[in-house]
Design a protein around this motif. Sequence first.
Motif, PDB file in Angstrom:
ATOM      1  N   GLU A  49       0.825  -1.213   0.000  1.00 28.11           N
ATOM      2  CA  GLU A  49       0.000   0.000   0.000  1.00 28.11           C
ATOM      3  C   GLU A  49       0.860   1.265   0.000  1.00 28.11           C
ATOM      4  O   GLU A  49       0.545   2.251  -0.680  1.00 28.11           O
ATOM      5  N   ILE A  50       1.949   1.242   0.785  1.00 29.71           N
ATOM      6  CA  ILE A  50       2.854   2.409   0.840  1.00 29.71           C
ATOM      7  C   ILE A  50       3.470   2.654  -0.537  1.00 29.71           C
ATOM      8  O   ILE A  50       3.567   3.800  -1.006  1.00 29.71           O
ATOM      9  N   GLY A  51       3.850   1.568  -1.217  1.00 29.82           N
ATOM     10  CA  GLY A  51       4.443   1.691  -2.556  1.00 29.82           C
ATOM     11  C   GLY A  51       3.479   2.301  -3.556  1.00 29.82           C
ATOM     12  O   GLY A  51       3.849   3.182  -4.341  1.00 29.82           O
ATOM     13  N   LEU A  52       2.222   1.843  -3.521  1.00 35.27           N
ATOM     14  CA  LEU A  52       1.209   2.380  -4.443  1.00 35.27           C
ATOM     15  C   LEU A  52       0.956   3.865  -4.171  1.00 35.27           C
ATOM     16  O   LEU A  52       0.828   4.676  -5.102  1.00 35.27           O
ATOM     17  N   THR A  53       0.906   4.223  -2.881  1.00 38.64           N
ATOM     18  CA  THR A  53       0.691   5.636  -2.535  1.00 38.64           C
ATOM     19  C   THR A  53       1.888   6.481  -2.960  1.00 38.64           C
ATOM     20  O   THR A  53       1.723   7.597  -3.454  1.00 38.64           O
ATOM     21  N   HIS A  54       3.094   5.936  -2.778  1.00 40.62           N
ATOM     22  CA  HIS A  54       4.303   6.662  -3.180  1.00 40.62           C
ATOM     23  C   HIS A  54       4.263   6.941  -4.684  1.00 40.62           C
ATOM     24  O   HIS A  54       4.600   8.040  -5.140  1.00 40.62           O
ATOM     25  N   ALA A  55       3.830   5.941  -5.454  1.00 42.62           N
ATOM     26  CA  ALA A  55       3.748   6.116  -6.917  1.00 42.62           C
ATOM     27  C   ALA A  55       2.787   7.253  -7.260  1.00 42.62           C
ATOM     28  O   ALA A  55       3.079   8.082  -8.138  1.00 42.62           O
ATOM     29  N   ARG A  56       1.661   7.324  -6.551  1.00 45.86           N
ATOM     30  CA  ARG A  56       0.694   8.397  -6.823  1.00 45.86           C
ATOM     31  C   ARG A  56       1.279   9.761  -6.455  1.00 45.86           C
ATOM     32  O   ARG A  56       1.060  10.759  -7.149  1.00 45.86           O
ATOM     33  N   ILE A  57       2.006   9.807  -5.340  1.00 41.98           N
ATOM     34  CA  ILE A  57       2.608  11.081  -4.902  1.00 41.98           C
ATOM     35  C   ILE A  57       3.649  11.547  -5.913  1.00 41.98           C
ATOM     36  O   ILE A  57       3.708  12.728  -6.267  1.00 41.98           O
ATOM     37  N   ILE A  58       4.469  10.607  -6.413  1.00 45.70           N
ATOM     38  CA  ILE A  58       5.492  10.950  -7.419  1.00 45.70           C
ATOM     39  C   ILE A  58       4.834  11.497  -8.681  1.00 45.70           C
ATOM     40  O   ILE A  58       5.363  12.379  -9.357  1.00 45.70           O
ATOM     41  N   GLU A  59       3.633  10.975  -9.000  1.00 45.46           N
ATOM     42  CA  GLU A  59       2.915  11.440 -10.196  1.00 45.46           C
ATOM     43  C   GLU A  59       2.293  12.822  -9.986  1.00 45.46           C
ATOM     44  O   GLU A  59       1.741  13.406 -10.914  1.00 45.46           O
ATOM     45  N   GLY A  60       2.341  13.326  -8.749  1.00 48.93           N
ATOM     46  CA  GLY A  60       1.883  14.693  -8.507  1.00 48.93           C
ATOM     47  C   GLY A  60       0.684  14.834  -7.597  1.00 48.93           C
ATOM     48  O   GLY A  60       0.237  15.946  -7.327  1.00 48.93           O
TER      49      GLY A  60
ATOM     50  N   GLY B 270       0.126  14.779  -4.348  1.00 47.50           N
ATOM     51  CA  GLY B 270       0.706  14.788  -3.011  1.00 47.50           C
ATOM     52  C   GLY B 270      -0.123  15.582  -2.027  1.00 47.50           C
ATOM     53  O   GLY B 270       0.326  16.604  -1.506  1.00 47.50           O
ATOM     54  N   SER B 271      -1.335  15.130  -1.760  1.00 49.99           N
ATOM     55  CA  SER B 271      -2.220  15.872  -0.860  1.00 49.99           C
ATOM     56  C   SER B 271      -2.359  15.154   0.474  1.00 49.99           C
ATOM     57  O   SER B 271      -2.021  13.973   0.607  1.00 49.99           O
ATOM     58  N   LEU B 272      -2.885  15.878   1.460  1.00 55.39           N
ATOM     59  CA  LEU B 272      -3.168  15.263   2.762  1.00 55.39           C
ATOM     60  C   LEU B 272      -4.223  14.171   2.597  1.00 55.39           C
ATOM     61  O   LEU B 272      -4.186  13.142   3.281  1.00 55.39           O
ATOM     62  N   LEU B 273      -5.146  14.374   1.667  1.00 59.03           N
ATOM     63  CA  LEU B 273      -6.185  13.375   1.411  1.00 59.03           C
ATOM     64  C   LEU B 273      -5.571  12.046   0.958  1.00 59.03           C
ATOM     65  O   LEU B 273      -6.010  10.974   1.383  1.00 59.03           O
ATOM     66  N   GLN B 274      -4.543  12.153   0.132  1.00 60.56           N
ATOM     67  CA  GLN B 274      -3.855  10.936  -0.345  1.00 60.56           C
ATOM     68  C   GLN B 274      -3.240  10.163   0.826  1.00 60.56           C
ATOM     69  O   GLN B 274      -3.371   8.933   0.930  1.00 60.56           O
ATOM     70  N   LEU B 275      -2.564  10.889   1.723  1.00 60.53           N
ATOM     71  CA  LEU B 275      -1.939  10.244   2.888  1.00 60.53           C
ATOM     72  C   LEU B 275      -2.999   9.710   3.856  1.00 60.53           C
ATOM     73  O   LEU B 275      -2.819   8.659   4.467  1.00 60.53           O
ATOM     74  N   SER B 276      -4.120  10.446   3.977  1.00 52.50           N
ATOM     75  CA  SER B 276      -5.212   9.985   4.841  1.00 52.50           C
ATOM     76  C   SER B 276      -5.809   8.688   4.301  1.00 52.50           C
ATOM     77  O   SER B 276      -6.140   7.769   5.064  1.00 52.50           O
ATOM     78  N   GLY B 277      -5.927   8.619   2.970  1.00 55.03           N
ATOM     79  CA  GLY B 277      -6.422   7.389   2.339  1.00 55.03           C
ATOM     80  C   GLY B 277      -5.510   6.213   2.633  1.00 55.03           C
ATOM     81  O   GLY B 277      -5.976   5.087   2.870  1.00 55.03           O
ATOM     82  N   LEU B 278      -4.185   6.474   2.621  1.00 52.51           N
ATOM     83  CA  LEU B 278      -3.225   5.410   2.955  1.00 52.51           C
ATOM     84  C   LEU B 278      -3.474   4.905   4.376  1.00 52.51           C
ATOM     85  O   LEU B 278      -3.511   3.689   4.616  1.00 52.51           O
ATOM     86  N   VAL B 279      -3.621   5.843   5.316  1.00 52.18           N
ATOM     87  CA  VAL B 279      -3.849   5.462   6.717  1.00 52.18           C
ATOM     88  C   VAL B 279      -5.115   4.605   6.833  1.00 52.18           C
ATOM     89  O   VAL B 279      -5.127   3.577   7.530  1.00 52.18           O
ATOM     90  N   ALA B 280      -6.158   4.994   6.120  1.00 54.55           N
ATOM     91  CA  ALA B 280      -7.420   4.231   6.166  1.00 54.55           C
ATOM     92  C   ALA B 280      -7.225   2.822   5.617  1.00 54.55           C
ATOM     93  O   ALA B 280      -7.717   1.837   6.197  1.00 54.55           O
ATOM     94  N   ARG B 281      -6.476   2.718   4.509  1.00 60.71           N
ATOM     95  CA  ARG B 281      -6.250   1.387   3.918  1.00 60.71           C
ATOM     96  C   ARG B 281      -5.395   0.516   4.831  1.00 60.71           C
ATOM     97  O   ARG B 281      -5.583  -0.696   4.912  1.00 60.71           O
ATOM     98  N   LEU B 282      -4.425   1.126   5.522  1.00 55.07           N
ATOM     99  CA  LEU B 282      -3.591   0.357   6.457  1.00 55.07           C
ATOM    100  C   LEU B 282      -4.437  -0.137   7.640  1.00 55.07           C
ATOM    101  O   LEU B 282      -4.265  -1.263   8.112  1.00 55.07           O
ATOM    102  N   CYS B 283      -5.325   0.731   8.120  1.00 60.51           N
ATOM    103  CA  CYS B 283      -6.188   0.329   9.231  1.00 60.51           C
ATOM    104  C   CYS B 283      -7.146  -0.798   8.842  1.00 60.51           C
ATOM    105  O   CYS B 283      -7.538  -1.620   9.670  1.00 60.51           O
ATOM    106  N   ALA B 284      -7.513  -0.836   7.553  1.00 60.47           N
ATOM    107  CA  ALA B 284      -8.440  -1.870   7.071  1.00 60.47           C
ATOM    108  C   ALA B 284      -7.806  -3.263   7.089  1.00 60.47           C
ATOM    109  O   ALA B 284      -8.501  -4.265   7.081  1.00 60.47           O
ATOM    110  N   LYS B 285      -6.446  -3.290   7.105  1.00 60.24           N
ATOM    111  CA  LYS B 285      -5.738  -4.578   7.126  1.00 60.24           C
ATOM    112  C   LYS B 285      -5.368  -4.929   8.567  1.00 60.24           C
ATOM    113  O   LYS B 285      -4.210  -5.205   8.885  1.00 60.24           O
ATOM    114  N   VAL B 286      -6.344  -4.873   9.446  1.00 57.51           N
ATOM    115  CA  VAL B 286      -6.085  -5.054  10.888  1.00 57.51           C
ATOM    116  C   VAL B 286      -5.665  -6.494  11.180  1.00 57.51           C
ATOM    117  O   VAL B 286      -6.213  -7.440  10.609  1.00 57.51           O
TER     118      VAL B 286
END
Length: 322
Positions: free
Chosen positions: A288-299, A301-317
């Motif tokens: 998940e971190i890798g996929l988010t990093h790819a999106r950030i590199i593509e431009g 880079g918002s707080l919403l993007q990082l918040s989405g990462l946190v939500a996806r990580l929490c979903a893999k409890v």
Amino acid sequence: MAGSEPWVEKYRPQNLADIVGNEDTVKRLQVFAKQGNVPNIIIAGPPGCGKTTSVLALARELLGTSFKDGVMELNASNDRGIDVVRDKIKNFAKQQVTLPGGRQKMIILDEADSMTEGAQQALRRTMEVYSKTTRFALACNQSDKIIEPIQSRCAILRYSKLSDAQLLSRLLEVCTVEQVKYADDGLEAIVFTAQGDMRQALNNLQSTVAGFGFVNAENVFKVCDEPHPELVRDMLINCSQGKLDEAYKVVHHLWKLGYSPEDIIGNIFRVCKIVNLPEYIKLEYIKEIGLTHARIIEGVGSLLQLSGLVARLCAKVDPKRV
């Protein structure tokens, strides 16, 4: 204390035997130095792993007291046009210099992968014409940016990042000589931020000593201005326990401090590799971190993007930890 001379230069190894890391490749260079028969070489590898230092040490061992007369060093990222090859390099290659044991002159090109293609084509011709009297050593980050005709005329040596233990041993040596006051967590922080780059490790150490006089984790992270790994670790632990609000607070706090999304995601990845979590959770998190990093590199880079990462990580409890 941290004097005016950069420690990177002050503690730069002068001999091949003193170089830290990449032992197998350094042994090959030692064989070249012993036999006195050096091919044209390309040394490729990440920054701060000893490429330029190795080439300079090889030239010293080959040429001894004739080092100044027989070596020309250029940083190709500054001097990278075709005129430099036609003028500076060609003129030096033409010069008649008497060297011990009939050895060849050396031209060292740092950051050679930033040379223009025209300059590289001119260099190829110069390498061909003066092959009996001159050897070329090219240091670069990516050897595939060097044109094929030059690659085929060179022995390609690859360097890798230095290990944490190798960085730490050299840092301890420097701390002893410079009488640096440090805490163990301070050196750990320097090793963490350097990521296998000896140049950055020594620069960070000297900057911390100059700024604070004492090397501990808090001071190091102030100097390096990176998100604190303890905060990131807490965020990942909260994610593994399904505590979305707690995890989000950390990301929001780092964002408010002004860190770039690239810095935040980079540190999340580095901390995730060493955090104490079950292996299968780590694998899912790194994906998940890798996929988010790819999106950030593509431009994106918002707080919403990082918040989405946190939500996806929490979903893999991890069910065992809830």
